[in-house]
Design a protein around this motif. Structure first.
Motif, short mmCIF file in Angstrom:
data_model
loop_
_atom_site.label_atom_id
_atom_site.label_comp_id
_atom_site.label_asym_id
_atom_site.label_seq_id
_atom_site.Cartn_x
_atom_site.Cartn_y
_atom_site.Cartn_z
N ARG A 62 -1.47 7.76 -0.24
CA ARG A 62 -2.21 8.51 -1.23
C ARG A 62 -2.81 9.76 -0.58
O ARG A 62 -3.13 9.78 0.60
CB ARG A 62 -3.35 7.67 -1.82
N ASN A 118 -19.76 6.37 -4.38
CA ASN A 118 -20.62 5.53 -3.55
C ASN A 118 -22.02 5.33 -4.12
O ASN A 118 -22.69 4.35 -3.80
CB ASN A 118 -20.72 6.13 -2.14
N LEU A 176 -5.87 11.80 -0.15
CA LEU A 176 -7.31 11.66 -0.30
C LEU A 176 -8.06 12.97 -0.12
O LEU A 176 -9.28 13.00 -0.16
CB LEU A 176 -7.84 10.63 0.71
N ARG A 222 -7.30 -1.03 -6.82
CA ARG A 222 -8.66 -1.47 -7.12
C ARG A 222 -8.68 -2.32 -8.38
O ARG A 222 -9.38 -3.32 -8.45
CB ARG A 222 -9.56 -0.26 -7.28
N GLU A 253 -15.70 5.13 -9.39
CA GLU A 253 -15.46 4.89 -7.97
C GLU A 253 -16.11 5.96 -7.10
O GLU A 253 -15.46 6.77 -6.46
CB GLU A 253 -13.96 4.81 -7.70
N ARG A 286 -8.34 10.59 -7.31
CA ARG A 286 -8.72 11.99 -7.20
C ARG A 286 -7.98 12.90 -8.16
O ARG A 286 -8.48 13.98 -8.48
CB ARG A 286 -8.49 12.45 -5.75
N CYS A 299 0.84 -1.20 0.00
CA CYS A 299 0.00 0.00 0.00
C CYS A 299 0.87 1.25 0.00
O CYS A 299 1.72 1.42 0.87
CB CYS A 299 -0.92 0.02 1.23
N THR A 311 -15.16 6.89 -3.40
CA THR A 311 -14.72 5.85 -2.48
C THR A 311 -13.23 6.04 -2.24
O THR A 311 -12.57 6.86 -2.90
CB THR A 311 -14.97 4.45 -3.06
N ILE A 312 -12.66 5.28 -1.33
CA ILE A 312 -11.22 5.40 -1.06
C ILE A 312 -10.40 4.91 -2.25
O ILE A 312 -9.21 5.19 -2.34
CB ILE A 312 -10.81 4.62 0.20
N TYR A 313 -11.05 4.20 -3.16
CA TYR A 313 -10.34 3.72 -4.35
C TYR A 313 -10.41 4.69 -5.52
O TYR A 313 -9.87 4.43 -6.58
CB TYR A 313 -10.93 2.38 -4.79
#
Length: 259
Positions: free
Chosen positions: A25, A153, A27, A230, A151, A183, A22, A178-180
């Motif tokens: 990132r 919700n 966000l 993802r 991506e 951006r 990981c 979503t977190i995936y």
């Protein structure tokens, strides 16, 4: 005999690849605004007035000091013709054809495609002055919509009654990313006058507030691309899942044998 491993150590060992795979990132939105508690800037970007396109459904209402004189210019739905509702609420929509033309009562076929609402209003007003003393024209979109996919919700197509929406508001309607969601790579897809435009915007950069694509146009598509993690996750096959289950099973057997 003291076991060589305990359950906590084996769990950490199994999670290490995931932890190190990981990457960090960003966000947040508008991350380069700095540390100012209050920042005031002049708004230089004005929303672009959309042009009427083929396929648009418009509500056009004509009024005058003499309501009886204006009535023939308002096309009323047969379902509501006998009701006491106002002409605004019972009006049928005018569908703009592939040539940008609408069929208007008495005036006939009128080309308004490629015009803004203000320009179409002026064109109709000029034509109606031959029939009415003081014509007033109101135009509204009945199908002003945008679509948000990828991506987020709540991916969906949304109607916009206010006929004005920006990228942040559109993402809010879709329940945010979503977190995936990637951006730094939000795509805005627009089709107008036979031309397709795909713009890429970065939510981490406050410069999007001054982008000509920040305010969306009717029928725009907003696509949020997934991050690599993802994509990798969605590409797992049954054999990959079987392998993972095998590893978990083997780890469980090791735990049982060393108890």
């Amino acid at each position: 005999m003291k076991p060589l491993f305990n359950s906590k150590r084996i769990l950490v060992f199994l999670l290490l690849p995931l932890i190190f795979s990981c990457s960090r990132r960003n966000l947040g939105y508008f991350s380069n605004y700095g540390d100012e508690k209050l920042l005031t800037e002049d708004i230089t970007l004005k929303p672009k007035q959309p042009q009427i396109q083929s396929g648009d459904l418009l509500q056009i209402t004509i009024s005058d000091a003499n309501p009886a004189a204006a009535a023939p210019f308002n096309r009323i739905s047969s379902n509501n013709a006998s009701s006491n509702e106002s002409s605004t609420s019972s009006q049928e929509g005018y569908l703009v054809d592939e040539n940008g033309i609408i069929d208007f009562p008495i005036l006939g076929r009128i080309k308004i495609g490629g015009q803004t609402k203000a320009e179409a209003k002026l064109s109709l007003t000029n034509l109606l002055t031959n029939y009415l003393g003081n014509p007033m024209v109101t135009i509204r979109y009945l199908n002003y919509r945008i679509t948000v996919l990828g991506e987020v919700n709540n991916p969906s197509t949304f109607l916009v009654p206010s006929e004005r929406i920006n990228l942040i508001e559109a993402l809010g309607l879709a329940g945010d990313l979503t977190i995936y969601g990637k951006r730094e790579n939000i795509k805005i897809i627009n089709e107008a006058n036979g031309v397709r435009t795909i713009a890429q915007l970065d939510l981490n950069d406050k410069a999007i507030l001054d982008s000509p694509y920040f305010y969306l146009q009717p029928n725009d598509i907003v696509y949020v691309e997934p991050v690599t993690a993802r994509k990798d996750q969605s590409s797992l096959t049954r054999s990959n899942i079987t392998l993972i289950l095998g590893v978990i099973t083997a780890a469980s057997l090791v735990l049982i044998n060393f108890r």
